[in-house]
Design a protein around this motif. Structure first.
Motif, PDB file in Angstrom:
ATOM      1  N   GLY A  13       0.815  -1.209   0.000  1.00 21.21           N
ATOM      2  CA  GLY A  13       0.000   0.000   0.000  1.00 21.21           C
ATOM      3  C   GLY A  13       0.849   1.260   0.000  1.00 21.21           C
ATOM      4  N   MET A  14       1.911   1.273   0.805  1.00 22.24           N
ATOM      5  CA  MET A  14       2.802   2.435   0.844  1.00 22.24           C
ATOM      6  C   MET A  14       3.522   2.617  -0.486  1.00 22.24           C
ATOM      7  SD  MET A  14       4.433   2.439   4.696  1.00 22.24           S
ATOM      8  CE  MET A  14       4.914   0.705   4.699  1.00 22.24           C
ATOM      9  N   LEU A  15       3.937   1.506  -1.104  1.00 22.84           N
ATOM     10  CA  LEU A  15       4.608   1.597  -2.405  1.00 22.84           C
ATOM     11  C   LEU A  15       3.648   2.097  -3.481  1.00 22.84           C
ATOM     12  CD1 LEU A  15       6.733  -1.683  -2.338  1.00 22.84           C
ATOM     13  CD2 LEU A  15       7.610   0.657  -2.284  1.00 22.84           C
ATOM     14  N   THR A  16       2.412   1.618  -3.420  1.00 21.14           N
ATOM     15  CA  THR A  16       1.413   2.079  -4.388  1.00 21.14           C
ATOM     16  C   THR A  16       1.199   3.577  -4.259  1.00 21.14           C
ATOM     17  OG1 THR A  16       0.275  -0.051  -4.456  1.00 21.14           O
ATOM     18  CG2 THR A  16      -1.011   1.882  -5.077  1.00 21.14           C
ATOM     19  N   LEU A  17       1.115   4.065  -3.013  1.00 21.00           N
ATOM     20  CA  LEU A  17       0.951   5.502  -2.795  1.00 21.00           C
ATOM     21  C   LEU A  17       2.157   6.267  -3.329  1.00 21.00           C
ATOM     22  CD1 LEU A  17      -0.604   7.858  -1.567  1.00 21.00           C
ATOM     23  CD2 LEU A  17       0.534   7.382   0.612  1.00 21.00           C
ATOM     24  N   LEU A  18       3.352   5.762  -3.073  1.00 21.40           N
ATOM     25  CA  LEU A  18       4.562   6.429  -3.551  1.00 21.40           C
ATOM     26  C   LEU A  18       4.579   6.517  -5.070  1.00 21.40           C
ATOM     27  CD1 LEU A  18       8.185   5.900  -2.312  1.00 21.40           C
ATOM     28  CD2 LEU A  18       7.704   5.711  -4.735  1.00 21.40           C
ATOM     29  N   PHE A  19       4.304   5.397  -5.740  1.00 26.30           N
ATOM     30  CA  PHE A  19       4.350   5.397  -7.201  1.00 26.30           C
ATOM     31  C   PHE A  19       3.224   6.235  -7.799  1.00 26.30           C
ATOM     32  CE2 PHE A  19       6.501   1.144  -6.509  1.00 26.30           C
ATOM     33  CZ  PHE A  19       7.765   1.609  -6.819  1.00 26.30           C
ATOM     34  N   ALA A  20       2.066   6.274  -7.122  1.00 25.70           N
ATOM     35  CA  ALA A  20       0.972   7.107  -7.611  1.00 25.70           C
ATOM     36  C   ALA A  20       1.343   8.587  -7.526  1.00 25.70           C
ATOM     37  CB  ALA A  20      -0.293   6.827  -6.798  1.00 25.70           C
ATOM     38  N   VAL A  21       2.004   8.980  -6.434  1.00 21.59           N
ATOM     39  CA  VAL A  21       2.456  10.370  -6.291  1.00 21.59           C
ATOM     40  C   VAL A  21       3.489  10.705  -7.369  1.00 21.59           C
ATOM     41  CG1 VAL A  21       3.715  11.967  -4.799  1.00 21.59           C
ATOM     42  CG2 VAL A  21       1.924  10.509  -3.838  1.00 21.59           C
ATOM     43  N   VAL A  22       4.399   9.767  -7.627  1.00 19.08           N
ATOM     44  CA  VAL A  22       5.399   9.980  -8.678  1.00 19.08           C
ATOM     45  C   VAL A  22       4.722  10.160 -10.034  1.00 19.08           C
ATOM     46  CG1 VAL A  22       7.278   8.898  -9.976  1.00 19.08           C
ATOM     47  CG2 VAL A  22       7.275   8.794  -7.485  1.00 19.08           C
ATOM     48  N   ALA A  23       3.744   9.302 -10.340  1.00 22.17           N
ATOM     49  CA  ALA A  23       3.041   9.405 -11.621  1.00 22.17           C
ATOM     50  C   ALA A  23       2.337  10.752 -11.745  1.00 22.17           C
ATOM     51  CB  ALA A  23       2.041   8.255 -11.757  1.00 22.17           C
ATOM     52  N   LEU A  24       1.715  11.218 -10.656  1.00 29.45           N
ATOM     53  CA  LEU A  24       1.032  12.516 -10.684  1.00 29.45           C
ATOM     54  C   LEU A  24       2.030  13.660 -10.858  1.00 29.45           C
ATOM     55  CD1 LEU A  24      -1.635  12.000  -7.859  1.00 29.45           C
ATOM     56  CD2 LEU A  24      -2.041  12.153 -10.326  1.00 29.45           C
TER      57      LEU A  24
END
Length: 211
Positions: A13-24
């Motif tokens: 979940g933390m990795l998903t949040l990190l990668f989602a922020v990077v994509a944004l």
């Protein structure tokens, strides 16, 4: 997904949040840079695609995030970053995303299929009544392949951790006045360096997690 350990789910979940922020952030940067050249636009698209794929990968149990098409796409992306620079200094900066794309291609491969084929072949050998020595050889090849996979994963992980440390420390305020041109240049885009460092760190962690 119900059989996963809660701790592993939390890490995913933390990795998903990190990668989602990077994509944004990459998407926002692309919107703010409408006049970027062709190479820069392709770079941003590939960065965004990788971040989005990495965000979804922990929750995917099969295609399209794992398989030959994904492996080919990110292998081509790695080659893009390696083959498009014009100067040695630029090549050094593009090596990090190239290795990141290669790591994504490595994680999306499907070695389990090869194991299944090997097991089926061994059953066929048994049915044919061939000597048991063939089974030993097959197991030896499987062990060699597993050792090679561990080595590749270790090399990619160590390199990405080094890249993450480099990217995350370069824009530090205490280093912005350093005479090193790399540190001076980092002051102009600290968010970009933090983003790249977080991406490299997250990718290194993903390499070590079960998929």
């Amino acid at each position: 997904m119900s059989d996963r350990m809660p701790a592993l789910d939390a890490v995913h979940g933390m990795l998903t949040l990190l990668f989602a922020v990077v994509a944004l952030h990459v998407s926002w940067h692309a919107v703010r840079s409408p006049g970027a050249g062709r190479r820069a636009r392709v770079d941003l698209v590939l960065h965004c695609a990788m971040a989005a794929a990495m965000a979804a990968m922990p929750w995917s149990s099969g295609p399209p995030l794992a398989g030959r098409a994904t492996t080919v796409f990110f292998t081509a992306a790695a080659l893009w970053f390696l083959l498009t620079p014009h100067r040695a200094a630029v090549f050094a900066d593009r090596l990090t995303p190239a290795v990141g794309m290669a790591a994504m291609a490595w994680m999306s491969r499907t070695p389990s299929g090869a194991v299944s084929v090997s097991a089926s072949a061994q059953e066929a050998v048994t049915a044919a009544g061939l000597p048991a020595a063939h089974h030993t050889t097959a197991h030896g090849h499987t062990g060699d392949a597993s050792t090679a996979a561990i080595l590749v994963t270790a090399v990619l992980t160590v390199y990405l951790l080094g890249c993450a440390l480099r990217s995350l420390t370069r824009p530090m305020p205490a280093l912005r006045t350093a005479t090193d041109p790399a540190h001076r240049a980092a002051a102009t885009d600290p968010c970009g360096h933090v983003r790249d460092g977080a991406m490299a760190l997250g990718t290194a962690v993903m390499l070590l997690l079960p998929h």
